[in-house]
Design a protein around this motif. Structure first.
Motif, short mmCIF file in Angstrom:
data_model
loop_
_atom_site.label_atom_id
_atom_site.label_comp_id
_atom_site.label_asym_id
_atom_site.label_seq_id
_atom_site.Cartn_x
_atom_site.Cartn_y
_atom_site.Cartn_z
N ARG A 42 19.11 12.99 6.18
CA ARG A 42 19.76 13.20 4.93
C ARG A 42 18.64 13.27 3.78
O ARG A 42 18.54 14.08 2.90
CB ARG A 42 20.47 11.78 4.55
N LEU A 43 17.55 12.42 3.84
CA LEU A 43 16.35 12.67 3.18
C LEU A 43 15.63 13.95 3.07
O LEU A 43 15.36 14.90 2.24
CB LEU A 43 15.22 11.48 3.32
N SER A 44 15.65 14.60 4.30
CA SER A 44 14.86 15.89 4.55
C SER A 44 15.71 17.08 4.07
O SER A 44 15.27 18.07 3.50
CB SER A 44 14.80 16.12 5.90
N ILE A 45 17.18 16.93 4.26
CA ILE A 45 18.15 17.94 3.73
C ILE A 45 18.08 17.67 2.00
O ILE A 45 18.10 18.81 1.20
CB ILE A 45 19.34 17.53 4.04
N GLU A 46 18.25 16.53 1.38
CA GLU A 46 18.07 16.42 0.14
C GLU A 46 16.64 17.14 -0.57
O GLU A 46 16.65 17.71 -1.37
CB GLU A 46 17.95 15.10 -0.55
N LYS A 47 15.45 16.71 0.17
CA LYS A 47 14.17 17.35 -0.11
C LYS A 47 14.31 19.14 -0.13
O LYS A 47 13.74 19.76 -1.34
CB LYS A 47 13.01 16.93 0.60
N GLU A 48 14.82 19.51 0.82
CA GLU A 48 14.79 20.60 0.82
C GLU A 48 15.82 21.41 -0.11
O GLU A 48 15.31 22.60 -0.70
CB GLU A 48 15.37 21.47 2.29
N LYS A 49 16.93 20.96 -0.29
CA LYS A 49 17.69 21.12 -1.82
C LYS A 49 17.09 21.21 -3.03
O LYS A 49 17.22 22.10 -3.85
CB LYS A 49 18.84 20.26 -1.52
N ALA A 50 16.25 20.24 -3.19
CA ALA A 50 15.51 20.19 -4.33
C ALA A 50 14.51 21.28 -4.58
O ALA A 50 14.27 21.76 -5.71
CB ALA A 50 14.91 18.59 -4.40
N LYS A 51 13.70 21.61 -3.39
CA LYS A 51 12.79 22.60 -3.40
C LYS A 51 13.25 23.95 -3.71
O LYS A 51 13.01 24.85 -4.39
CB LYS A 51 12.03 22.52 -2.21
N LYS A 52 14.74 24.03 -3.06
CA LYS A 52 15.47 25.50 -3.12
C LYS A 52 15.83 25.75 -4.82
O LYS A 52 15.50 26.71 -5.40
CB LYS A 52 16.69 25.71 -2.39
N ALA A 53 16.18 24.35 -5.25
CA ALA A 53 16.69 24.32 -6.79
C ALA A 53 15.61 24.77 -7.56
O ALA A 53 15.47 25.45 -8.57
CB ALA A 53 17.13 23.16 -7.17
#
Length: 603
Positions: free
Chosen positions: A568-579
């Motif tokens: 979950r943490l890795s997915i949220e980090k990827e989403k934040a980077k994309k944003a």
């Protein structure tokens, strides 16, 4: 003394088991007939504790059965039927070899058959026992109802499975017994509560599965042969409990059904008798009852009266909640798009008191058209809808399943056509205590009333913006303070700062510093650890294996929960980077546009 001595292999664990080859020789059956007999009777291979002892020192793997099970099989009357079938096949082959067509046709018509009705009563002495073991029969019957006709799979068996599954779904709709639904890659998971027993089964997705060589369909066919017989008895008993006719009849066509039954010809084929009508298979029409139920008032059990008043109130509250949940979609009218899974949605919506319809050109059983203004929800699985009505909601199919699992109506705006759907949470969570996803926490908060259900997700961002604006306004207000007031404030602070150096020294000397309190070492953790070790050492040797096994399972569950958290943490980090990348790209594009405009103005 030497003559009476017991030889090796004549006593103990060796005498309890028998190999498969010896069992086949004892029963005088072929391997195929032996497997068929074991599957129908419910006898399976057993794993001995000490294989080397049982096999007299031989470590080679051999399939072992209990000797008492093989002795139990030897008295089965089906063995004589299997032998008769084998002899009949030999006669057919000899007729084909001699090219005797008349004898061949005669033998094909007089093929010996057998019945397995007595095995159902033998394996399930009570009806509750059959309900407890209903998971596998339902899953296999739903699967076989979707399969194509093959060499080893007759069309009659497929139609039997289709008919039995439709009859069972009609019972669940009439009894309102459905409790949980979940969509996965494997198919649709359903869970129903029938006479106090929870029954869970899987229905495949609405397409024909591909032919595979990895699965032995011949063995699955043997299981299905028994399950078809079992499901027939179970469906009859379930329909009888609700005073419904079996085979099912539609309530609207009572006279027509009677006329058709009288006009039936006895010489019709088996396939025509097995076929179920399309109007019954649509699951959208009510079934006819054999007796009218008398309206009885609410009655309490005698054992509840003996208990305390609080327990009775709790039981009544739970019953009220369950009744509300059973009628979740009551007074709601749904219209299904032709691209949706109509069978699953009809089954689910009608199980909770809703009304369903679809376009007449798609299938039979349509109750109202799309232009009906009383429709409350239209289920669409496409990003765009050509014609829209303002009097209804347009939602994706996941909204229906999520509402059932949440036992409440979820915000409709999260499921509009073309919107990215929220995660489809499983109601069958096992590691709920160790890992709770944030979406589930939000759902629980909505149930408790902490978050308003009808609030749009954009409102949260607007609130945050308003807070930022308020904070920004305060900062600006502080910045816009007049110079005179700021100077006065500085003048007020100046006398506090101007202190003589001698006074400073005196104040430092007079300061009282907090004393350092030396606390004794906390030994509770060590004491607990020592106590835990002692308690583990006191476990008997026989039970230590079970204890270690349980500990391993706990560690595995903990590791799974940790992996989910990290994922979950890795997915949220990827989403934040994309944003962030999206914001940067937008800012760069805006800068480029400004530069181009300034150049054009300068020119």
């Amino acid at each position: 003394m030497g003559a009476n001595r017991i030889k090796k292999g004549e006593r103990g664990e060796v005498t309890k088991y028998i190999t498969r080859n010896k069992a086949i020789k004892r029963l005088q059956l072929s391997l195929h007939d032996f497997r068929r007999l074991c599957i129908l009777k419910g006898i399976y291979p057993r794993e001995p504790k000490h294989r080397k002892r049982v096999q007299k020192g031989n470590s080679e793997y051999k399939t072992q059965y209990y000797l008492k099970d093989i002795q139990f099989l030897s008295h089965e009357p089906l063995i004589s039927k299997f032998r008769a079938q084998r002899a009949h096949l030999k006669k057919i082959r000899s007729a084909l070899g001699k090219q005797d067509k008349h004898q061949y046709k005669k033998l094909r018509k007089t093929k010996p058959t057998y019945k397995i009705d007595h095995l159902v009563r033998e394996r399930y002495p009570t009806f509750v026992d059959a309900l407890r073991d209903l998971d596998d029969p339902l899953t296999l019957c739903f699967l076989f109802a979707r399969l194509n006709k093959k060499r080893f799979l007759t069309e009659v068996m497929i139609m039997y499975c289709r008919r039995l599954t439709v009859e069972f779904m009609h019972y669940v709709i009439a009894a309102k017994a459905l409790r949980k639904v979940f969509i996965s890659i494997k198919g649709y998971y359903y869970q129903a509560e029938i006479m106090g027993q929870t029954v869970t089964w899987i229905a495949p997705h609405p397409f024909r599965p591909e032919n595979t060589t990895e699965v032995d369909f011949n063995i699955m066919k043997l299981f299905t042969e028994f399950y078809i017989c079992m499901m027939g008895f179970v469906n009859y008993r379930l329909y009888q409990s609700l005073n419904l006719f079996y085979p099912p009849r539609l309530a609207a066509d009572e006279e027509q059904d009677i006329q058709e039954a009288e006009a039936e010809d006895r010489s019709e084929s088996e396939l025509e008798r097995v076929l179920i009508s399309e109007r019954i298979a649509c699951l959208n029409l009510n079934l006819q009852k054999s007796k009218e139920e008398e309206d009885e008032g609410e009655t309490l059990d005698m054992h509840l009266l003996e208990e305390s008043v609080q327990n009775v109130k709790m039981a009544l509250e739970e019953e009220e909640k369950l009744n509300k949940f059973k009628n979740l979609f009551q007074n709601l009218k749904f219209f299904l798009g032709r691209e949706t899974n109509m069978e699953s949605l009809t089954f689910v919506i009608r199980s909770f008191g809703g009304q369903v319809s679809w376009d007449e050109s798609v299938a039979e059983g349509s109750l109202y058209s799309e232009s009906d203004e009383t429709i409350t929800h239209q289920i669409v699985d496409r990003p765009n809808v050509e014609r829209k009505y303002l009097s209804r909601y347009y939602v994706q199919p996941q909204w229906v399943y999520d509402c059932i699992n949440a036992r409440m109506f979820l915000p409709v705006q999260d499921y509009f056509p073309g919107v990215t759907l929220p995660p489809h949470l499983s109601p069958f969570d096992i590691i709920t205590d160790l890992y709770v996803p944030p979406e589930k926490e939000k759902l629980e908060a909505m149930k408790r009333g902490e978050i308003p259900v009808h609030a749009f997700p954009q409102e949260e961002s607007s609130d945050e913006e308003s807070d930022d604006e308020i904070l920004g306004g305060d900062e600006e207000a502080e910045e816009d303070v007049p110079e005179e007031e700021s100077e006065n404030a500085e003048e007020e602070k100046e006398p506090e700062e101007e202190i003589d150096p001698e006074k400073k020294k005196i104040l430092k000397e007079m300061e009282v510093k907090p004393g350092i309190h030396v606390r004794p070492k906390d030994t509770t953790w060590k004491d607990e650890q020592d106590h835990y070790r002692l308690s583990v050492s006191m476990i008997p040797r026989k039970k230590k294996r079970i204890y270690r096994k349980l500990k391993r399972q706990e560690n595995k569950q903990f590791c799974k929960a940790e992996n989910l958290r990290l994922k979950r943490l890795s997915i949220e980090k990827e989403k934040a980077k994309k944003a962030e990348n999206v914001k940067k790209n937008k800012a760069n594009q805006e800068k480029k546009l400004l530069k181009e405009r300034t150049k054009q103005k300068a020119q």
